[in-house]
Design an enzyme around this catalytic site. Structure first.
Site, short mmCIF file in Angstrom:
data_model
loop_
_atom_site.label_atom_id
_atom_site.label_comp_id
_atom_site.label_asym_id
_atom_site.label_seq_id
_atom_site.Cartn_x
_atom_site.Cartn_y
_atom_site.Cartn_z
N GLY A 74 0.00 5.25 8.07
CA GLY A 74 0.94 5.52 7.05
C GLY A 74 2.24 5.16 7.47
O GLY A 74 3.31 5.58 6.62
N HIS A 75 2.78 4.68 8.46
CA HIS A 75 4.16 4.34 8.94
C HIS A 75 4.33 2.84 9.32
O HIS A 75 4.02 2.93 10.42
CB HIS A 75 4.35 5.18 10.10
CG HIS A 75 5.74 5.26 10.48
ND1 HIS A 75 6.44 4.46 11.56
CD2 HIS A 75 6.81 6.22 10.09
CE1 HIS A 75 7.74 4.79 11.58
NE2 HIS A 75 7.91 5.71 10.73
N PHE A 76 4.41 2.21 8.59
CA PHE A 76 4.70 1.84 7.08
C PHE A 76 3.35 1.10 6.54
O PHE A 76 2.78 0.44 7.29
CB PHE A 76 5.97 1.12 7.18
CG PHE A 76 7.32 1.72 7.48
CD1 PHE A 76 7.73 2.81 6.69
CD2 PHE A 76 7.78 1.64 8.68
CE1 PHE A 76 8.96 3.40 7.02
CE2 PHE A 76 8.82 2.26 9.30
CZ PHE A 76 9.59 3.43 8.24
#
Length: 145
Positions: free
Chosen positions: A45-47
């Protein structure tokens, strides 16, 4: 003290262990490496569609190699089961991104060590030898209260 013994005494396990290998340790500093596996959860989730290692993870990697490993080396004769390692402060500059599967090298220089308090200047470099982040980290090693 054997470098592998230092790693064995770290109070972390996977997936929160960010030390693969120690290359050097003496009373003034340490050098070690870590490779950020693309399967680490935080990359999900990053990114979106462009994963980058979060700054907090880079700071933790610098702390584990540059400060905690050095603290264990310095206090190896005094460590006990009730020993607690506490990260107390960080002032870190982030200079370049670190991507999945990148191997970094962390080196630290002790600037202060007294009464279980340790302060270090720590630098992380990528495989090209470029600084990706650097800063001053502090912590302490004490008995559990």
């Amino acid at each position: 003290m054997n470098l592998n013994d230092i790693i064995a005494q770290l109070p972390y396990t996977k997936p929160f262990l960010f030390v693969d290998e120690l290359l050097h340790a003496d009373e003034n500093g340490v050098i070690g490496t870590y490779t950020f596996d693309e399967k680490l959860d935080f990359y999900q989730g990053h990114f979106k569609n462009n994963p980058v290692t979060p700054g907090v993870i880079l700071t933790e990697t610098m702390a584990q190699i540059g400060m905690v490993c050095l603290g264990i080396f310095l206090l190896h004769n005094e460590l006990k089961k009730d020993t607690v390692i506490a990260f107390t402060s960080a002032d870190v500059q982030f200079l370049k991104p670190v991507y999945p599967n990148e191997k970094v090298t962390v080196s630290s220089q002790k600037t202060f060590f007294r009464f279980g308090k340790l302060k270090c200047e720590v630098v992380m470099k990528n495989e090209a030898g470029q600084e990706v982040c650097k800063g001053t980290l502090s912590g302490m090693i004490t008995a559990r209260l």
